[in-house]
Design a protein around this motif. Structure first.
Motif, PDB file in Angstrom:
ATOM      1  N   PRO A 411       0.802  -1.096   0.202  1.00  0.00           N
ATOM      2  CA  PRO A 411       0.085  -0.090   0.004  1.00  0.00           C
ATOM      3  C   PRO A 411       0.672   1.160  -0.133  1.00  0.00           C
ATOM      4  CG  PRO A 411      -0.073  -1.158   2.295  1.00  0.00           C
ATOM      5  CD  PRO A 411       0.827  -1.929   0.886  1.00  0.00           C
ATOM      6  N   GLU A 412       0.374   2.099  -0.701  1.00  0.00           N
ATOM      7  CA  GLU A 412       1.140   3.430  -0.852  1.00  0.00           C
ATOM      8  C   GLU A 412       1.079   4.574   0.089  1.00  0.00           C
ATOM      9  OE1 GLU A 412       1.050   4.895  -4.900  1.00  0.00           O
ATOM     10  OE2 GLU A 412       0.992   2.928  -5.968  1.00  0.00           O
ATOM     11  N   ASN A 413       0.096   4.575   0.698  1.00  0.00           N
ATOM     12  CA  ASN A 413      -0.217   5.459   1.869  1.00  0.00           C
ATOM     13  C   ASN A 413      -1.272   4.903   2.825  1.00  0.00           C
ATOM     14  OD1 ASN A 413      -2.880   5.850   0.465  1.00  0.00           O
ATOM     15  ND2 ASN A 413      -1.889   7.205  -1.260  1.00  0.00           N
ATOM     16  N   ASN A 558       8.153  -2.646   2.450  1.00  0.00           N
ATOM     17  CA  ASN A 558       7.273  -1.853   1.326  1.00  0.00           C
ATOM     18  C   ASN A 558       7.891  -0.706   1.057  1.00  0.00           C
ATOM     19  OD1 ASN A 558       5.191  -0.212   0.079  1.00  0.00           O
ATOM     20  ND2 ASN A 558       3.779  -0.442   1.725  1.00  0.00           N
ATOM     21  N   ASN A 559       8.372  -0.321  -0.254  1.00  0.00           N
ATOM     22  CA  ASN A 559       9.220   0.778  -0.454  1.00  0.00           C
ATOM     23  C   ASN A 559       8.441   2.154  -0.429  1.00  0.00           C
ATOM     24  OD1 ASN A 559      11.574  -0.541  -0.719  1.00  0.00           O
ATOM     25  ND2 ASN A 559      10.993  -1.309  -2.878  1.00  0.00           N
ATOM     26  N   GLU A 570      17.942   3.363  -1.008  1.00  0.00           N
ATOM     27  CA  GLU A 570      17.705   2.009  -1.394  1.00  0.00           C
ATOM     28  C   GLU A 570      16.397   1.877  -1.810  1.00  0.00           C
ATOM     29  OE1 GLU A 570      21.762   2.077  -0.691  1.00  0.00           O
ATOM     30  OE2 GLU A 570      19.947   2.400   0.768  1.00  0.00           O
ATOM     31  N   GLN A 571      15.333   2.211  -1.244  1.00  0.00           N
ATOM     32  CA  GLN A 571      14.014   2.272  -1.433  1.00  0.00           C
ATOM     33  C   GLN A 571      13.468   2.943  -2.607  1.00  0.00           C
ATOM     34  OE1 GLN A 571      12.623   2.433   2.926  1.00  0.00           O
ATOM     35  NE2 GLN A 571      11.275   0.945   1.927  1.00  0.00           N
ATOM     36  N   GLN A 572      14.124   4.131  -2.468  1.00  0.00           N
ATOM     37  CA  GLN A 572      13.923   5.079  -3.844  1.00  0.00           C
ATOM     38  C   GLN A 572      14.357   4.630  -5.087  1.00  0.00           C
ATOM     39  OE1 GLN A 572      15.445   8.754  -2.057  1.00  0.00           O
ATOM     40  NE2 GLN A 572      13.573   9.412  -1.217  1.00  0.00           N
ATOM     41  N   LEU A 582      11.481  -4.136  -0.887  1.00  0.00           N
ATOM     42  CA  LEU A 582      12.797  -4.751  -0.939  1.00  0.00           C
ATOM     43  C   LEU A 582      12.764  -5.965  -0.074  1.00  0.00           C
ATOM     44  CD1 LEU A 582      15.236  -1.838   0.110  1.00  0.00           C
ATOM     45  CD2 LEU A 582      15.017  -2.845  -2.011  1.00  0.00           C
ATOM     46  N   ILE A 583      13.672  -6.989  -0.583  1.00  0.00           N
ATOM     47  CA  ILE A 583      13.551  -8.287   0.379  1.00  0.00           C
ATOM     48  C   ILE A 583      15.035  -8.270   0.861  1.00  0.00           C
ATOM     49  CG2 ILE A 583      13.294 -10.691   0.391  1.00  0.00           C
ATOM     50  CD1 ILE A 583      11.185 -10.555  -2.002  1.00  0.00           C
ATOM     51  N   ILE A 584      15.132  -8.213   2.260  1.00  0.00           N
ATOM     52  CA  ILE A 584      16.427  -8.472   2.986  1.00  0.00           C
ATOM     53  C   ILE A 584      16.380  -9.527   3.526  1.00  0.00           C
ATOM     54  CG2 ILE A 584      17.997  -7.237   4.254  1.00  0.00           C
ATOM     55  CD1 ILE A 584      16.276  -4.800   3.723  1.00  0.00           C
TER      56      ILE A 584
END
Length: 687
Positions: A411-413, A558-559, A570-572, A582-584
């Motif tokens: 979700p973006e927001n 969630n980026n 890194e997310q940007q 991202l998967i870490i």
């Protein structure tokens, strides 16, 4: 029946059972296949409920969606604009509000069966409009231009393959991405299919298929008058519903045909016949054989009968040069591919296999030994009871792997988070399977984590202490709730939240708890587990309990949400390439958070955490860090080294990240380049 014929019959049943058992090992038992399908279904159900009119809809199709996990199974995805719909005649336009829907009219008057032209009727996006060509005073969407306009190039080395953008990831995973258009109505040219469905599928399935319409993929017929403009009608949704309707023996027969195609029919030495037949032809044959009720009983003791009937049908089709599409009879799938000398060569090859009888399966490396075992040991006892083929632990590995594969909501927001939570709330009362309940549970945990950090970020540094305090309390409560019904690794989000809230000792207390839990002998980390110890620890308990007490996975960020300020770059970078998360590796995040917290408390312990991270990244052989996530692991090590002032080591780590970025799984190569440039600037200023 005399004694000898009874022995022959018994021997054949043993042979069938042996092949059935082997196929369950390769393809999966009915329980494993159901897990794969059900987890994906619940995921798609959530996504459909939150989709807005202007969203791009994503749908998985192909063999993975059908429930296969064969070696080199391709990953197929279809994408379409949710606010665009194709209609078959103008009367269907009354079902749409044209202020927010772009309508496209199908015109198949000049196209071969199964193909059509798409006439644009109402305003659309620039990328669709730029693919339009004028014909007869009308505007048609050109399939060839549309393919060019909408190529993702998501991974390096991608190429155009039919209607798709195709390629390979790490030389292991093959993918096909198709941009298409959706239609809510069943094609008139496929109406005869409805009347054919007397014995299979049943009326409820037929009605569901018709209700879901079809799609159009951007590829024309090579013999069509307008090949560059035509679109092919796709029955992807209908096909995977039909595959899901098969019993397990029918599904395994389909799997056996796919294996037979890859290992026996496809001759690597013959370029003329290689790749003439494809998996879609195998599926079509199975559909026809099931519907025509040629095999009286589909069961483990009869599986080779089903295979042989399908193989004979394929042989006949190749001989005649006609493979009728299951939905549109007039659409000959062989028309432009299997003819002339290639057809003759392929027929001779298949007929040679046919003359060998079922012994032709001995040419399949995957099946051969299971046939010879029965032939040399006719009294061999074979158990075809699926319940005894797979252990509790193996079943759980399948389940949690599939859950992890499908939990990718981003979700973006805050508004989007709330929409997800509302959709999930409405689904709680639905008649879901135990597996689907668990999938929904993990999706909920994922959304709560995104919501918690989104809320925390909104009130950070606002100067409104009371609101910050309330937001922090709510966020913390959400993360605890998520950890209560998520994996052990979901506790890591609480530690990240504490770090973000400058509560370093609280964060470290959580990492200590996690480390203790990660030393459990029965721990399941992704697909790695000691089955005996796992069963000792949580055997017989509910899937939900096992998930909380014994299962852990890598960390997904969630980026669109900031979890750790140090990873914002890194997310940007990932977002620039439409990577929504991202998967870490879990152990990398664990050492990273410890390092970040100890920097404010004890520099000696911070150095210890950094050394542990360095040993892990430098020397891990795939145990804790998958090859896919080495990019972000080296990047995080470099960030820590740069923070301690060890610029030379940091540069080496960023360069290693760049090398790993050739895979571009997390899409952080832009961030790595920026960090390397920053180091050069710092180095220049110091000198």
């Amino acid at each position: 029946m005399d004694f000898s014929s009874r022995n022959v019959e018994t021997g054949f049943q043993h042979l069938c059972e042996s092949v059935f058992v082997r196929l369950c090992q390769i393809v999966g038992t009915s329980v494993q296949v159901a897990i794969r399908r059900e987890t994906k279904e619940i995921c798609e159900m959530v996504e459909r409920r939150v989709a807005e009119n202007k969203d791009v809809i994503e749908m998985q199709s192909g063999s993975v969606r059908e429930g296969f996990r064969l070696e080199r199974s391709d990953v197929d995805y279809m994408y379409w604009f949710n606010d665009h719909r194709v209609i078959w005649d103008m009367s269907q336009s009354e079902y749409y509000y044209t202020e927010n829907k772009t309508l496209i009219l199908s015109d198949s008057s000049e196209s071969p069966p199964g193909f059509t032209l798409l006439e644009l009727l109402t305003p659309t996006y620039r990328e669709v409009l730029s693919a339009c060509v004028p014909m007869n005073d009308k505007l048609y969407i050109s399939s060839s231009l549309y393919r060019q306009q909408t190529q993702f190039h998501r991974y390096p080395g991608s190429r155009e393959h039919g209607p798709c953008e195709s390629g390979e990831i790490l030389g292991v995973v093959e993918y096909d991405f198709a941009q298409c258009f959706a239609c809510d109505f069943w094609p008139p040219s496929a109406s005869s299919w409805i009347n054919r469905c007397h014995s299979w599928p049943d009326r409820e399935v037929v009605d569901d298929i018709i209700k879901n319409g079809c799609h159009f993929v951007p590829i024309g017929h090579p013999l069509g008058l307008h090949e560059q403009e035509e679109w092919r009608i796709s029955f992807s949704v209908a096909e995977h519903k039909l595959v899901h309707t098969m019993n397990h023996c029918q599904f395994l027969t389909y799997g056996l045909l796919k294996i037979f195609l890859k290992e026996v029919i496809e001759d690597k030495q013959s370029t003329e016949t290689n790749k003439l037949l494809c998996s879609y032809h195998m599926k079509t044959a199975v559909f026809w054989v099931i519907q025509q009720n040629v095999v009286p009983l589909w069961c483990p003791q009869n599986i080779l009968v089903g295979f042989w009937v399908c193989f004979k049908l394929l042989l006949r089709w190749v001989y005649e040069g006609v493979c009728p599409n299951f939905f549109i009879l007039q659409n000959n799938l062989f028309l432009t591919k299997i003819h002339g000398s290639a057809q003759r060569s392929l027929f001779l090859k298949l007929h040679g296999l046919y003359e060998k009888g079922l012994a032709c399966l001995l040419q399949s490396p995957s099946i051969r030994s299971y046939i010879t075992d029965v032939l040399y040991n006719p009294r061999l006892s074979i158990c075809s009871n699926e319940d005894r083929m797979i252990s509790e632990c193996e079943c759980d590995v399948e389940l949690y792997s599939e859950i992890d594969r499908n939990v990718s909501q981003a979700p973006e927001n805050l508004a989007c988070c709330i929409t997800y939570l509302q959709a999930i709330e409405l689904m709680i009362g639905l008649p879901l399977t135990q597996c689907q309940v668990l999938m929904l549970q993990k999706i909920t945990a994922n959304i709560l984590q995104s919501t918690a950090f989104t809320l925390h970020n909104m009130y950070t540094n606002t100067g409104l202490n009371k609101q910050m305090y309330i937001a922090d309390r709510i966020s913390h409560h959400m993360l605890k709730l998520a950890a209560n019904f998520g994996y052990i690794s979901d506790m890591m989000y609480i530690a990240m939240h504490y770090y973000k809230a400058l509560r370093y000792r609280d964060a470290l207390s959580i990492t200590e708890i996690i480390k203790v839990k990660l030393t459990q002998p029965g721990l399941m980390y992704k697909r790695r587990v000691d089955p005996e110890r796992y069963t000792e620890a949580v055997g017989g308990q509910s899937w939900s309990t096992k998930m909380r007490q014994a299962v852990t996975h890598d960390i997904t960020l969630n980026n669109y949400v900031c979890y750790i300020n140090e990873l914002t770059t890194e997310q940007q970078s990932a977002l620039q390439y439409n990577r929504s998360f991202l998967i870490i590796p879990l152990f990398v995040v664990l050492h990273f958070v410890e390092f970040l917290c100890y920097r404010h408390i004890d520099t000696t312990l911070a150095q210890t955490a950094l050394e542990e991270l360095q040993v892990l990244v430098h020397h891990d052989q795939g145990l804790y860090i998958s090859d896919l996530y080495r990019d972000i692991s080296w990047e995080i090590l470099g960030i820590c080294q740069q923070m301690t002032g060890n610029l030379q080591a940091a540069l080496f780590s960023y360069q290693q990240s760049q090398i790993q970025n050739q895979i571009q799984w997390n899409k952080i190569h832009t961030a790595s380049q920026m960090r390397i440039q920053d180091l050069h600037i710092i180095d220049t200023s110091m000198h």
